[in-house]
Design a protein around this motif. Structure first.
Motif, PDB file in Angstrom:
ATOM      1  N   ILE A 172       0.838  -1.457   0.137  1.00 25.16           N
ATOM      2  CA  ILE A 172      -0.299  -0.275   0.003  1.00 25.16           C
ATOM      3  C   ILE A 172       0.648   1.437   0.038  1.00 25.16           C
ATOM      4  CG2 ILE A 172      -1.452   1.413   1.060  1.00 25.16           C
ATOM      5  CD1 ILE A 172      -3.170  -1.231   2.321  1.00 25.16           C
ATOM      6  N   ARG A 173       1.608   1.104   0.472  1.00 23.63           N
ATOM      7  CA  ARG A 173       2.852   2.647   0.653  1.00 23.63           C
ATOM      8  C   ARG A 173       3.061   2.421  -0.379  1.00 23.63           C
ATOM      9  NH1 ARG A 173       5.785   1.525   6.281  1.00 23.63           N
ATOM     10  NH2 ARG A 173       3.283   2.454   7.969  1.00 23.63           N
ATOM     11  N   GLN A 174       3.912   1.475  -1.437  1.00 21.70           N
ATOM     12  CA  GLN A 174       4.078   1.622  -2.660  1.00 21.70           C
ATOM     13  C   GLN A 174       3.811   2.171  -3.677  1.00 21.70           C
ATOM     14  OE1 GLN A 174       5.746  -2.396  -3.445  1.00 21.70           O
ATOM     15  NE2 GLN A 174       7.999  -2.210  -3.096  1.00 21.70           N
ATOM     16  N   ARG A 175       2.075   2.082  -3.308  1.00 21.00           N
ATOM     17  CA  ARG A 175       1.172   2.406  -4.677  1.00 21.00           C
ATOM     18  C   ARG A 175       0.992   3.720  -4.395  1.00 21.00           C
ATOM     19  NH1 ARG A 175      -2.986  -1.798  -3.418  1.00 21.00           N
ATOM     20  NH2 ARG A 175      -1.618  -3.487  -3.078  1.00 21.00           N
ATOM     21  N   LYS A 176       1.059   4.404  -2.992  1.00 20.38           N
ATOM     22  CA  LYS A 176       0.917   5.758  -2.367  1.00 20.38           C
ATOM     23  C   LYS A 176       1.908   6.493  -3.098  1.00 20.38           C
ATOM     24  CE  LYS A 176      -2.746   5.432   1.195  1.00 20.38           C
ATOM     25  NZ  LYS A 176      -2.509   6.017   2.573  1.00 20.38           N
ATOM     26  N   GLY A 177       2.859   5.807  -2.862  1.00 20.36           N
ATOM     27  CA  GLY A 177       4.451   6.341  -3.337  1.00 20.36           C
ATOM     28  C   GLY A 177       3.787   6.986  -4.648  1.00 20.36           C
ATOM     29  N   GLU A 178       3.806   5.456  -5.494  1.00 17.11           N
ATOM     30  CA  GLU A 178       4.248   6.294  -7.047  1.00 17.11           C
ATOM     31  C   GLU A 178       2.721   6.448  -7.403  1.00 17.11           C
ATOM     32  OE1 GLU A 178       3.056   1.194  -8.114  1.00 17.11           O
ATOM     33  OE2 GLU A 178       5.371   0.849  -8.138  1.00 17.11           O
ATOM     34  N   GLN A 179       1.611   7.080  -6.522  1.00 16.93           N
ATOM     35  CA  GLN A 179       0.322   7.439  -7.327  1.00 16.93           C
ATOM     36  C   GLN A 179       0.509   9.211  -7.653  1.00 16.93           C
ATOM     37  OE1 GLN A 179      -2.567   6.161  -4.817  1.00 16.93           O
ATOM     38  NE2 GLN A 179      -3.097   4.739  -6.044  1.00 16.93           N
ATOM     39  N   LEU A 180       1.405   8.943  -5.711  1.00 14.32           N
ATOM     40  CA  LEU A 180       2.207  10.729  -5.974  1.00 14.32           C
ATOM     41  C   LEU A 180       2.997  11.106  -7.074  1.00 14.32           C
ATOM     42  CD1 LEU A 180       2.398  11.103  -2.247  1.00 14.32           C
ATOM     43  CD2 LEU A 180       1.080  11.875  -3.936  1.00 14.32           C
ATOM     44  N   GLY A 181       3.730  10.762  -7.456  1.00 16.95           N
ATOM     45  CA  GLY A 181       4.600  11.070  -8.205  1.00 16.95           C
ATOM     46  C   GLY A 181       5.914  11.916  -8.245  1.00 16.95           C
ATOM     47  N   PHE A 182       6.090  12.261  -6.724  1.00 16.71           N
ATOM     48  CA  PHE A 182       7.055  13.309  -6.484  1.00 16.71           C
ATOM     49  C   PHE A 182       8.193  12.637  -6.533  1.00 16.71           C
ATOM     50  CE2 PHE A 182       3.385  14.712  -3.622  1.00 16.71           C
ATOM     51  CZ  PHE A 182       2.972  15.546  -4.884  1.00 16.71           C
ATOM     52  N   ASP A 183       9.281  13.079  -6.609  1.00 12.74           N
ATOM     53  CA  ASP A 183      10.382  13.128  -6.467  1.00 12.74           C
ATOM     54  C   ASP A 183      11.313  13.597  -6.085  1.00 12.74           C
ATOM     55  OD1 ASP A 183      13.776  11.911  -6.597  1.00 12.74           O
ATOM     56  OD2 ASP A 183      13.957  12.747  -9.124  1.00 12.74           O
ATOM     57  N   PHE A 184      11.554  13.054  -4.662  1.00 14.08           N
ATOM     58  CA  PHE A 184      12.390  14.496  -3.426  1.00 14.08           C
ATOM     59  C   PHE A 184      13.373  14.586  -3.165  1.00 14.08           C
ATOM     60  CE2 PHE A 184       8.321  12.572  -1.805  1.00 14.08           C
ATOM     61  CZ  PHE A 184       7.520  13.261  -1.201  1.00 14.08           C
ATOM     62  N   GLU A 185      13.874  13.877  -4.287  1.00 15.40           N
ATOM     63  CA  GLU A 185      16.003  14.087  -4.622  1.00 15.40           C
ATOM     64  C   GLU A 185      16.268  15.538  -5.503  1.00 15.40           C
ATOM     65  OE1 GLU A 185      18.373  13.044  -2.365  1.00 15.40           O
ATOM     66  OE2 GLU A 185      16.300  11.668  -2.025  1.00 15.40           O
ATOM     67  N   GLU A 186      14.934  15.626  -6.191  1.00 15.57           N
ATOM     68  CA  GLU A 186      14.806  16.852  -7.207  1.00 15.57           C
ATOM     69  C   GLU A 186      14.675  18.595  -6.577  1.00 15.57           C
ATOM     70  OE1 GLU A 186      12.154  18.164 -11.062  1.00 15.57           O
ATOM     71  OE2 GLU A 186      11.715  16.550  -9.578  1.00 15.57           O
ATOM     72  N   VAL A 187      15.293  18.817  -6.918  1.00 15.14           N
ATOM     73  CA  VAL A 187      15.520  20.704  -6.141  1.00 15.14           C
ATOM     74  C   VAL A 187      14.279  21.155  -7.486  1.00 15.14           C
ATOM     75  CG1 VAL A 187      16.828  22.336  -5.602  1.00 15.14           C
ATOM     76  CG2 VAL A 187      17.726  20.212  -5.364  1.00 15.14           C
ATOM     77  N   VAL A 188      13.747  21.942  -6.808  1.00 15.09           N
ATOM     78  CA  VAL A 188      12.685  22.649  -7.489  1.00 15.09           C
ATOM     79  C   VAL A 188      12.641  23.948  -7.264  1.00 15.09           C
ATOM     80  CG1 VAL A 188      10.058  22.989  -8.124  1.00 15.09           C
ATOM     81  CG2 VAL A 188      10.931  20.410  -7.602  1.00 15.09           C
ATOM     82  N   GLU A 189      12.505  24.879  -8.263  1.00 11.07           N
ATOM     83  CA  GLU A 189      12.747  26.691  -8.039  1.00 11.07           C
ATOM     84  C   GLU A 189      11.436  26.680  -7.612  1.00 11.07           C
ATOM     85  OE1 GLU A 189      15.734  28.433  -7.552  1.00 11.07           O
ATOM     86  OE2 GLU A 189      16.613  26.605  -8.270  1.00 11.07           O
ATOM     87  N   ILE A 190      10.753  27.562  -6.347  1.00 12.94           N
ATOM     88  CA  ILE A 190       9.255  28.318  -6.327  1.00 12.94           C
ATOM     89  C   ILE A 190       8.685  29.146  -7.568  1.00 12.94           C
ATOM     90  CG2 ILE A 190       8.926  29.867  -4.759  1.00 12.94           C
ATOM     91  CD1 ILE A 190      10.192  29.089  -1.913  1.00 12.94           C
TER      92      ILE A 190
END
Length: 86
Positions: free
Chosen positions: A64-82
Motif C-alpha cells: 500500500i505504501r509503495q502504491r501511494k508513493g507511485e500515485q504521488l509521483g514526487f521525486d523528493f531528490e529533485e530540487v524545484v525552484e519556487i
C-alpha cells in the motif's frame, strides 16, 4: 503430520507500541485484539499461525505504501525552484 519438538517458547511479538487502529490491529506488533488477548493461552502452533499472519500484514502495508508513493509521483531528490511552481 510430523510433530516438531519445540525447545523454546515462541516469544511475544509485542514491541511496546500498544496503540490500535480502528479495526483493532496494534500499530506495533500488527496483532488483532483477540490475538493479543489470547497469546498467553495459545500453543506454539497457534502462535506460529499468528506470526505468519503478521508477516502477511506487513507485506500488505508495504504494498500500500509503495502504491501511494507511485500515485504521488514526487521525486523528493529533485530540487524545484519556487518560481517554477507558480
Amino acid at each position: 503430520m510430523n510433530q516438531q519438538f519445540e525447545l523454546f517458547d515462541i516469544t511475544n511479538p509485542c514491541i511496546g507500541v500498544c496503540t490500535s487502529n480502528k479495526k483493532g490491529y496494534c500499530f506495533g506488533c500488527l496483532r488483532s485484539r483477540p490475538e493479543r488477548q489470547l497469546w498467553l493461552s495459545m500453543n506454539n502452533e497457534q502462535r506460529r499461525d499468528v506470526l505468519r499472519l503478521i508477516v502477511g500484514r506487513k507485506q500488505r502495508i508495504e504494498q500500500i505504501r509503495q502504491r501511494k508513493g507511485e500515485q504521488l509521483g514526487f521525486d523528493f531528490e529533485e530540487v524545484v525552484e519556487i518560481g517554477d511552481l507558480f
